[in-house]
Scaffold this motif. Structure first.
Motif, PDB file in Angstrom:
ATOM      1  N   LYS A 176       0.926  -1.388  -0.121  1.00 51.62           N
ATOM      2  CA  LYS A 176      -0.123  -0.050   0.136  1.00 51.62           C
ATOM      3  C   LYS A 176       0.956   1.297  -0.127  1.00 51.62           C
ATOM      4  CE  LYS A 176      -4.121   1.609   2.465  1.00 51.62           C
ATOM      5  NZ  LYS A 176      -4.800   1.299   3.642  1.00 51.62           N
ATOM      6  N   SER A 177       2.109   1.472   0.604  1.00 53.86           N
ATOM      7  CA  SER A 177       2.800   2.252   0.897  1.00 53.86           C
ATOM      8  C   SER A 177       3.676   2.544  -0.526  1.00 53.86           C
ATOM      9  CB  SER A 177       3.674   2.046   1.678  1.00 53.86           C
ATOM     10  OG  SER A 177       4.743   1.201   1.694  1.00 53.86           O
ATOM     11  N   GLY A 178       3.655   1.599  -1.405  1.00 49.13           N
ATOM     12  CA  GLY A 178       4.129   1.970  -2.453  1.00 49.13           C
ATOM     13  C   GLY A 178       5.543   1.806  -2.928  1.00 49.13           C
ATOM     14  N   THR A 179       6.482   1.258  -1.871  1.00 52.34           N
ATOM     15  CA  THR A 179       7.736   1.219  -1.534  1.00 52.34           C
ATOM     16  C   THR A 179       8.381   0.161  -2.765  1.00 52.34           C
ATOM     17  OG1 THR A 179       7.812  -0.472   0.153  1.00 52.34           O
ATOM     18  CG2 THR A 179       8.040   2.048   0.787  1.00 52.34           C
ATOM     19  N   GLU A 180       9.507   0.111  -3.122  1.00 56.64           N
ATOM     20  CA  GLU A 180      10.266  -1.018  -3.724  1.00 56.64           C
ATOM     21  C   GLU A 180      10.108  -2.401  -3.238  1.00 56.64           C
ATOM     22  OE1 GLU A 180      11.379  -0.903  -6.951  1.00 56.64           O
ATOM     23  OE2 GLU A 180      10.604   1.019  -6.861  1.00 56.64           O
ATOM     24  N   LEU A 181      10.196  -2.384  -1.875  1.00 55.96           N
ATOM     25  CA  LEU A 181      10.011  -3.802  -1.288  1.00 55.96           C
ATOM     26  C   LEU A 181       8.559  -4.015  -1.411  1.00 55.96           C
ATOM     27  CD1 LEU A 181      11.379  -5.736   0.544  1.00 55.96           C
ATOM     28  CD2 LEU A 181      10.648  -4.659   2.649  1.00 55.96           C
ATOM     29  N   GLY A 182       7.527  -3.213  -1.289  1.00 55.37           N
ATOM     30  CA  GLY A 182       6.197  -3.537  -1.622  1.00 55.37           C
ATOM     31  C   GLY A 182       5.850  -3.887  -2.966  1.00 55.37           C
ATOM     32  N   LYS A 183       6.748  -3.312  -3.687  1.00 52.95           N
ATOM     33  CA  LYS A 183       6.393  -3.840  -5.273  1.00 52.95           C
ATOM     34  C   LYS A 183       6.674  -5.231  -5.498  1.00 52.95           C
ATOM     35  CE  LYS A 183       6.322   0.780  -7.221  1.00 52.95           C
ATOM     36  NZ  LYS A 183       7.242   1.828  -7.563  1.00 52.95           N
ATOM     37  N   LYS A 184       7.912  -5.546  -4.737  1.00 55.12           N
ATOM     38  CA  LYS A 184       8.484  -7.029  -4.970  1.00 55.12           C
ATOM     39  C   LYS A 184       7.489  -7.937  -4.120  1.00 55.12           C
ATOM     40  CE  LYS A 184      13.200  -6.036  -5.004  1.00 55.12           C
ATOM     41  NZ  LYS A 184      14.388  -5.692  -3.931  1.00 55.12           N
ATOM     42  N   PHE A 185       7.007  -7.445  -3.012  1.00 50.38           N
ATOM     43  CA  PHE A 185       6.062  -8.434  -2.399  1.00 50.38           C
ATOM     44  C   PHE A 185       4.731  -8.645  -3.312  1.00 50.38           C
ATOM     45  CE2 PHE A 185       7.328  -6.657   2.108  1.00 50.38           C
ATOM     46  CZ  PHE A 185       8.191  -7.634   2.149  1.00 50.38           C
ATOM     47  N   ASP A 186       4.415  -7.646  -4.152  1.00 43.44           N
ATOM     48  CA  ASP A 186       3.141  -7.801  -5.043  1.00 43.44           C
ATOM     49  C   ASP A 186       3.429  -8.771  -5.941  1.00 43.44           C
ATOM     50  OD1 ASP A 186       0.594  -6.487  -5.665  1.00 43.44           O
ATOM     51  OD2 ASP A 186       1.553  -6.098  -7.362  1.00 43.44           O
ATOM     52  N   SER A 187       4.409  -8.805  -6.613  1.00 43.92           N
ATOM     53  CA  SER A 187       4.547  -9.655  -7.662  1.00 43.92           C
ATOM     54  C   SER A 187       4.443 -11.234  -7.165  1.00 43.92           C
ATOM     55  CB  SER A 187       6.123  -9.455  -8.325  1.00 43.92           C
ATOM     56  OG  SER A 187       7.018  -9.919  -7.228  1.00 43.92           O
ATOM     57  N   TYR A 188       4.653 -11.420  -6.035  1.00 45.89           N
ATOM     58  CA  TYR A 188       4.337 -12.806  -5.616  1.00 45.89           C
ATOM     59  C   TYR A 188       3.063 -12.900  -5.202  1.00 45.89           C
ATOM     60  CZ  TYR A 188       9.581 -13.218  -5.446  1.00 45.89           C
ATOM     61  OH  TYR A 188      10.901 -13.096  -6.136  1.00 45.89           O
TER      62      TYR A 188
END
Ligand code: AP5
Length: 207
Positions: free
Chosen positions: A40-52
């Motif tokens: 939700k916060s749109g961080t790079e780490l968040g984007k990586k989580f999203d891909s899985y």
């Protein structure tokens, strides 16, 4: 007390963890919630989580373990925690033991919520979440108050839940013998009303 709530997607881990917080006076640590917050916060780490997460795949162990290591340093978790959705692999289970050992702690109990796959699909597809509070509801079994705007998690579709269930069977359930060998596992029937399941968990924990 350090307690693990274990079970397939939609088994009721989050629902029952929320009830145990007040009783045990320790926080719920949900890796799924932490990852959703990062997305939700749109961080790079968040984007990586999203891909899985979008595909119902497990996030790689090293990323999850790093997240947990950081979370366990926070003061609210100093006296114990209710682990919800973690560990999910044998590697994560072993890493959790190492992290807890550094703090002079160990797992007291692992409660498995046993729910058949047909109930799981119905529960997950019918789940709704209040985006403001994070409170979880179900359109049939635990309806949200009228007027409350609730949303559906993007991974709560029938296709993705099957993928998540397969992942549970293939990678998560095989971690159970690691705890069974130490006599830490309590199997609880997760089918029944929310109150009935809560009573069974309390009995299993002796609280
Ligand atoms: P996560 O958020 O952990 O999802 P999950 O384990 O699949 O569990 P759920 O949140 O779906 O279910 P729950 O058991 O908490 O059920 P709930 O109480 O909400 O993980 C999501 C994703 O993040 C993963 O797929 C993965 O990609 C990633 N991830 C997270 N942790 C990870 C890790 N450690 N390693 C790697 N990747 C990780 O209940 C479900 C519904 O049923 C609700 O609507 C509820 O109201 C209803 N309900 C509850 N109890 C009952 C009952 N007794 N009767 C009828 N309805 C009920």
């Amino acid at each position: 007390m350090d307690l693990i709530l274990f079970g397939p997607p939609g088994a009721g881990k989050g629902t029952q963890a929320a009830r145990l917080i007040d009783l045990l006076e320790i926080p719920q640590i949900s890796t799924g919630d932490m990852m959703r917050a990062a997305r939700k916060s749109g961080t790079e780490l968040g984007k990586k989580f999203d891909s899985y997460m979008s595909d119902g795949k497990l996030v790689p162990d090293e990323m999850v373990i790093a997240l947990m290591e950081e979370r366990l340093t926070q003061p609210d978790a100093a006296k114990g925690a209710i682990f919800d959705g973690f560990p999910r692999t044998q590697n994560q289970a072993e890493a959790l033991d190492v992290l807890l050992e550094k703090l002079g702690r160990k797992i007291s109990k692992l409660v498995v919520l046993e729910v058949p796959v047909k109930n799981i699909v119905e529960r997950v597809v019918g789940r709704r979440v209040d985006p403001a509070s994070g409170q979880t509801y179900h359109i049939r079994y635990n309806p949200p108050p009228s007027g409350l705007e609730v949303i559906q998690r993007s991974d709560d579709t029938e296709d993705v839940v099957h993928q998540r269930y397969e992942g549970y069977k293939a990678k998560t359930e095989p971690a159970l013998p690691y705890y069974e060998a130490r006599g830490l596992v309590a199997r609880v029937d997760g089918v029944g009303s929310l109150d009935e399941v809560f009573e069974r968990i309390k009995n299993a924990l002796g609280v």
